[in-house]
Write a protein that holds these residues in place. Structure first.
Motif, PDB file in Angstrom:
ATOM      1  N   LEU A 167      -4.227  -1.583   9.442  1.00  0.00           N
ATOM      2  CA  LEU A 167      -4.706  -0.854   8.224  1.00  0.00           C
ATOM      3  C   LEU A 167      -4.998   0.513   8.514  1.00  0.00           C
ATOM      4  O   LEU A 167      -4.561   1.383   7.846  1.00  0.00           O
ATOM      5  CB  LEU A 167      -5.746  -1.523   7.494  1.00  0.00           C
ATOM      6  CG  LEU A 167      -5.091  -2.869   6.458  1.00  0.00           C
ATOM      7  CD1 LEU A 167      -6.582  -3.403   6.353  1.00  0.00           C
ATOM      8  CD2 LEU A 167      -4.604  -2.453   5.577  1.00  0.00           C
ATOM      9  N   CYS A 168      -5.821   0.810   9.551  1.00  0.00           N
ATOM     10  CA  CYS A 168      -6.422   2.096   9.923  1.00  0.00           C
ATOM     11  C   CYS A 168      -5.191   3.114  10.400  1.00  0.00           C
ATOM     12  O   CYS A 168      -5.026   4.276  10.175  1.00  0.00           O
ATOM     13  CB  CYS A 168      -7.283   2.041  11.024  1.00  0.00           C
ATOM     14  SG  CYS A 168      -8.912   1.253  10.722  1.00  0.00           S
ATOM     15  N   HIS A 169      -4.286   2.359  11.119  1.00  0.00           N
ATOM     16  CA  HIS A 169      -3.046   3.049  11.679  1.00  0.00           C
ATOM     17  C   HIS A 169      -2.169   3.377  10.430  1.00  0.00           C
ATOM     18  O   HIS A 169      -1.688   4.793  10.343  1.00  0.00           O
ATOM     19  CB  HIS A 169      -2.147   2.243  12.558  1.00  0.00           C
ATOM     20  CG  HIS A 169      -0.991   2.773  13.097  1.00  0.00           C
ATOM     21  ND1 HIS A 169       0.079   3.294  12.453  1.00  0.00           N
ATOM     22  CD2 HIS A 169      -0.740   3.308  14.551  1.00  0.00           C
ATOM     23  CE1 HIS A 169       1.054   3.742  13.332  1.00  0.00           C
ATOM     24  NE2 HIS A 169       0.544   3.866  14.671  1.00  0.00           N
ATOM     25  N   ARG A 170      -2.224   2.689   9.579  1.00  0.00           N
ATOM     26  CA  ARG A 170      -1.251   2.873   8.463  1.00  0.00           C
ATOM     27  C   ARG A 170      -1.874   3.920   7.433  1.00  0.00           C
ATOM     28  O   ARG A 170      -1.173   4.952   6.734  1.00  0.00           O
ATOM     29  CB  ARG A 170      -0.728   1.520   7.742  1.00  0.00           C
ATOM     30  CG  ARG A 170      -0.110   1.711   6.182  1.00  0.00           C
ATOM     31  CD  ARG A 170       1.213   2.321   6.388  1.00  0.00           C
ATOM     32  NE  ARG A 170       1.950   2.618   4.998  1.00  0.00           N
ATOM     33  CZ  ARG A 170       1.850   3.569   4.138  1.00  0.00           C
ATOM     34  NH1 ARG A 170       0.852   4.458   4.432  1.00  0.00           N
ATOM     35  NH2 ARG A 170       2.479   3.630   3.247  1.00  0.00           N
ATOM     36  N   LEU A 171      -2.995   3.792   7.090  1.00  0.00           N
ATOM     37  CA  LEU A 171      -3.925   4.457   5.895  1.00  0.00           C
ATOM     38  C   LEU A 171      -5.003   5.749   6.557  1.00  0.00           C
ATOM     39  O   LEU A 171      -5.001   6.698   5.748  1.00  0.00           O
ATOM     40  CB  LEU A 171      -4.484   3.709   5.207  1.00  0.00           C
ATOM     41  CG  LEU A 171      -3.639   2.495   4.258  1.00  0.00           C
ATOM     42  CD1 LEU A 171      -4.572   1.597   3.535  1.00  0.00           C
ATOM     43  CD2 LEU A 171      -2.923   3.389   3.044  1.00  0.00           C
ATOM     44  N   GLY A 172      -5.292   5.447   7.707  1.00  0.00           N
ATOM     45  CA  GLY A 172      -6.248   6.424   8.095  1.00  0.00           C
ATOM     46  C   GLY A 172      -7.784   5.567   8.116  1.00  0.00           C
ATOM     47  O   GLY A 172      -8.078   4.812   7.051  1.00  0.00           O
ATOM     48  N   ASP A 173      -8.712   5.900   9.023  1.00  0.00           N
ATOM     49  CA  ASP A 173      -9.880   5.269   9.120  1.00  0.00           C
ATOM     50  C   ASP A 173     -10.875   5.284   7.828  1.00  0.00           C
ATOM     51  O   ASP A 173     -11.228   4.582   7.530  1.00  0.00           O
ATOM     52  CB  ASP A 173     -10.458   5.759  10.338  1.00  0.00           C
ATOM     53  CG  ASP A 173      -9.682   5.521  11.711  1.00  0.00           C
ATOM     54  OD1 ASP A 173      -8.744   4.906  11.755  1.00  0.00           O
ATOM     55  OD2 ASP A 173     -10.475   5.585  12.834  1.00  0.00           O
ATOM     56  N   ASP A 174     -10.831   6.470   7.174  1.00  0.00           N
ATOM     57  CA  ASP A 174     -11.807   6.845   6.072  1.00  0.00           C
ATOM     58  C   ASP A 174     -11.361   6.193   4.984  1.00  0.00           C
ATOM     59  O   ASP A 174     -12.252   5.808   4.059  1.00  0.00           O
ATOM     60  CB  ASP A 174     -11.523   8.227   5.846  1.00  0.00           C
ATOM     61  CG  ASP A 174     -12.408   9.013   6.959  1.00  0.00           C
ATOM     62  OD1 ASP A 174     -13.017   8.802   7.624  1.00  0.00           O
ATOM     63  OD2 ASP A 174     -12.254  10.380   6.923  1.00  0.00           O
ATOM     64  N   LEU A 175     -10.108   5.595   4.859  1.00  0.00           N
ATOM     65  CA  LEU A 175      -9.636   4.602   3.909  1.00  0.00           C
ATOM     66  C   LEU A 175      -9.878   3.197   3.771  1.00  0.00           C
ATOM     67  O   LEU A 175      -9.392   2.355   2.940  1.00  0.00           O
ATOM     68  CB  LEU A 175      -8.279   5.179   3.370  1.00  0.00           C
ATOM     69  CG  LEU A 175      -8.195   6.345   2.661  1.00  0.00           C
ATOM     70  CD1 LEU A 175      -6.496   6.928   2.533  1.00  0.00           C
ATOM     71  CD2 LEU A 175      -8.684   6.800   1.660  1.00  0.00           C
ATOM     72  N   VAL A 176     -10.294   2.697   4.964  1.00  0.00           N
ATOM     73  CA  VAL A 176     -10.539   1.262   5.144  1.00  0.00           C
ATOM     74  C   VAL A 176     -12.088   1.114   5.401  1.00  0.00           C
ATOM     75  O   VAL A 176     -12.766   1.301   6.290  1.00  0.00           O
ATOM     76  CB  VAL A 176      -9.689   1.104   6.587  1.00  0.00           C
ATOM     77  CG1 VAL A 176      -9.927  -0.581   6.966  1.00  0.00           C
ATOM     78  CG2 VAL A 176      -8.095   1.361   6.558  1.00  0.00           C
ATOM     79  N   VAL A 199       0.913  -1.082  -0.016  1.00  0.00           N
ATOM     80  CA  VAL A 199      -0.097   0.075  -0.059  1.00  0.00           C
ATOM     81  C   VAL A 199       0.883   1.258  -0.001  1.00  0.00           C
ATOM     82  O   VAL A 199       1.910   1.423   0.315  1.00  0.00           O
ATOM     83  CB  VAL A 199      -0.765  -0.009   1.256  1.00  0.00           C
ATOM     84  CG1 VAL A 199      -2.052  -1.123   1.210  1.00  0.00           C
ATOM     85  CG2 VAL A 199      -0.094  -0.072   2.628  1.00  0.00           C
ATOM     86  N   ASP A 200       0.259   2.090  -0.585  1.00  0.00           N
ATOM     87  CA  ASP A 200       1.029   3.469  -0.327  1.00  0.00           C
ATOM     88  C   ASP A 200      -0.012   4.445   0.149  1.00  0.00           C
ATOM     89  O   ASP A 200      -1.369   4.351   0.205  1.00  0.00           O
ATOM     90  CB  ASP A 200       1.255   4.157  -1.987  1.00  0.00           C
ATOM     91  CG  ASP A 200       2.380   3.485  -2.477  1.00  0.00           C
ATOM     92  OD1 ASP A 200       3.240   3.120  -1.622  1.00  0.00           O
ATOM     93  OD2 ASP A 200       2.513   3.280  -3.715  1.00  0.00           O
ATOM     94  N   ASP A 201       0.328   5.758   0.678  1.00  0.00           N
ATOM     95  CA  ASP A 201      -0.497   6.770   1.070  1.00  0.00           C
ATOM     96  C   ASP A 201      -1.642   6.997   0.337  1.00  0.00           C
ATOM     97  O   ASP A 201      -1.456   7.161  -1.003  1.00  0.00           O
ATOM     98  CB  ASP A 201       0.208   8.149   1.562  1.00  0.00           C
ATOM     99  CG  ASP A 201       1.214   7.719   2.778  1.00  0.00           C
ATOM    100  OD1 ASP A 201       1.316   6.538   3.307  1.00  0.00           O
ATOM    101  OD2 ASP A 201       2.244   8.511   2.846  1.00  0.00           O
ATOM    102  N   GLY A 202      -2.927   7.327   0.811  1.00  0.00           N
ATOM    103  CA  GLY A 202      -4.087   7.568   0.026  1.00  0.00           C
ATOM    104  C   GLY A 202      -4.765   6.484  -0.488  1.00  0.00           C
ATOM    105  O   GLY A 202      -5.815   6.378  -1.067  1.00  0.00           O
ATOM    106  N   MET A 203      -4.277   5.159  -0.656  1.00  0.00           N
ATOM    107  CA  MET A 203      -4.786   4.218  -1.169  1.00  0.00           C
ATOM    108  C   MET A 203      -6.083   3.543  -0.206  1.00  0.00           C
ATOM    109  O   MET A 203      -6.269   3.843   0.953  1.00  0.00           O
ATOM    110  CB  MET A 203      -4.129   2.911  -1.242  1.00  0.00           C
ATOM    111  CG  MET A 203      -2.913   3.049  -2.445  1.00  0.00           C
ATOM    112  SD  MET A 203      -2.158   1.282  -2.632  1.00  0.00           S
ATOM    113  CE  MET A 203      -1.278   1.942  -4.139  1.00  0.00           C
ATOM    114  N   ARG A 204      -7.263   3.192  -0.949  1.00  0.00           N
ATOM    115  CA  ARG A 204      -8.283   2.810  -0.381  1.00  0.00           C
ATOM    116  C   ARG A 204      -8.589   1.222  -0.552  1.00  0.00           C
ATOM    117  O   ARG A 204      -8.035   0.472  -1.616  1.00  0.00           O
ATOM    118  CB  ARG A 204      -9.605   3.338  -1.104  1.00  0.00           C
ATOM    119  CG  ARG A 204     -10.974   2.963  -0.538  1.00  0.00           C
ATOM    120  CD  ARG A 204     -11.860   3.777  -1.771  1.00  0.00           C
ATOM    121  NE  ARG A 204     -12.055   5.305  -1.628  1.00  0.00           N
ATOM    122  CZ  ARG A 204     -12.370   6.034  -0.745  1.00  0.00           C
ATOM    123  NH1 ARG A 204     -13.065   5.549   0.521  1.00  0.00           N
ATOM    124  NH2 ARG A 204     -12.184   7.100  -0.845  1.00  0.00           N
TER     125      ARG A 204
END
Length: 375
Positions: free
Chosen positions: A135-144, A115-120
């Motif tokens: 996954l939430c820690h790495r990408l942010g809750d809204d993208l998971v 994964v990269d930043d901003g991926m859904r």
């Protein structure tokens, strides 16, 4: 440093030494995510004895509970599709249906997800919620987005995720249908075994996006596959090796054996391939390519030494293998000659040098799945 922080540090160090944890982003996710919060309802400890496998609950007040949460082990959290550790005392002799996957496998898969930043990301199988939290820690809750078929399991995960400060999109439903309203996704990752990649996953992954899934058969040899979806809605990739194993998605579980056919009938012949060949993980995976919906059991028909039996319940085809002196004899019945197909696949794989599974290629379309090896 608190006990659980020390245990998290130790876990991250072990996973790095074992080669599972490779990047600083995922290492920080492991350090910051308390796995024990996803096991507050306890777990089931396996108890082996002279009879069937039993399971007994281990609750947070047990001194073994916290260290176990940070061992690199899968921990069973539900039995028989409904029973949680807090529901019983003593032992239960039913099959596990949900678990918190071993951290080494979770982290390996997240690293393989690339994964990269901003991926859904869409996760198929929320389970206890630990991998969702990473996954939430790495990408942010809204993208998971994470989908779970079992409402009670999803509710427990939602509570644990909230306790650790995460509010991803959690859906209760059939993960094989995906979550179309959240797509298209850059990545789909599964925490269950599947017989076939559902067309919905292909449709919900953007072109160039990837699917990471564990492909399996009913003889229970499975492997992690990474697929890249193309502009035409097909996907191509390879198996990653490592003997990855998950519980099967519930709609992909094998049917009960039911009433057995007359195993004394059928056509007999000698075979050079004995059932012991299927004790090898890779050979068994190759055999499943010929008979993906066949189950392997041992049955004694006359109270003597049990025979190896392979059954495709849906097709009504079956195989019995038994020793006759120094020879293997195969007896087959039903509309298909299962052992002929298995024998042909395994023989061709051996003639091609018996390549390891990480050299196998996989292609999936909405209608087909093809797995090949180099020759």
């Amino acid at each position: 440093m608190s006990d659980d922080k020390t245990l998290r540090q130790d876990l991250a160090d072990r996973l790095a030494v074992d080669g599972h944890l490779r990047s600083p982003q995922w290492r920080q996710a492991v350090l910051d995510t308390p796995r024990h919060e996803f096991l507050r309802g306890g777990y089931f400890r396996r108890v082996d004895g002279g009879g069937p496998t039993g399971w007994e609950p281990v609750m947070p007040e047990d001194p073994a509970w916290l260290p176990a949460a940070y061992a690199d082990d899968s921990l069973v959290t539900q039995i028989a599709g409904a029973i949680a550790p807090g529901d019983i005392q003593g032992r239960i002799l039913r099959a596990p249906t949900s678990s918190s996957t071993m951290p080494g496998l979770v982290v390996r898969m997240l690293e393989e997800l690339r994964v990269d930043d901003g991926m859904r990301v869409l996760e198929i199988g929320t389970g206890a919620g630990y991998s969702t939290a990473l996954l939430c820690h790495r990408l942010g809750d809204d993208l998971v987005t994470s989908v779970e078929v079992d409402e009670e399991v999803s509710t427990r995960a939602r509570i644990a995720l909230g306790t650790t400060g995460h509010v991803p999109h959690l859906i209760v439903g059939d993960g094989l249908a995906g979550v179309p309203e959240g797509g298209p996704y850059d990545r789909i990752v599964t925490t269950c075994g599947i017989l076939d990649v559902p067309p919905a996953w292909l449709a919900q992954t953007r072109p160039g996006g990837q699917i990471l899934a564990t492909v399996c058969g009913w003889m229970y040899s499975s492997e992690l596959a990474r697929l890249t979806v193309d502009d035409d809605g097909a996907a191509h990739g390879r198996l990653l090796g490592g003997q990855v194993s998950f519980m099967l998605a519930r709609p992909h579980l094998p049917p009960p054996l039911g009433v057995l056919p007359d195993l004394a009938s059928g056509d007999e012949r000698e075979t050079a391939l004995g059932p012991d060949a299927l004790d090898d993980w890779t050979a068994r995976f190759v055999a499943q390519l010929a008979a993906p919906r066949a189950q392997r059991v041992r049955i004694s028909s006359d109270g003597g030494e049990p025979d190896d039996v392979i059954l495709d319940v849906g097709a009504g085809s079956w195989v019995v293998l038994h020793r006759d002196g120094g020879r293997w004899i195969v007896r087959q019945g039903g509309p298909d000659r299962l052992w002929d197909g298995i024998e042909d696949h395994v023989d061709r794989w051996r003639r091609d040098g018996a390549p390891d599974l990480d050299r196998f290629r996989i292609t999936v379309t909405p209608d087909t799945r093809t797995i090949t090896w180099p020759n």
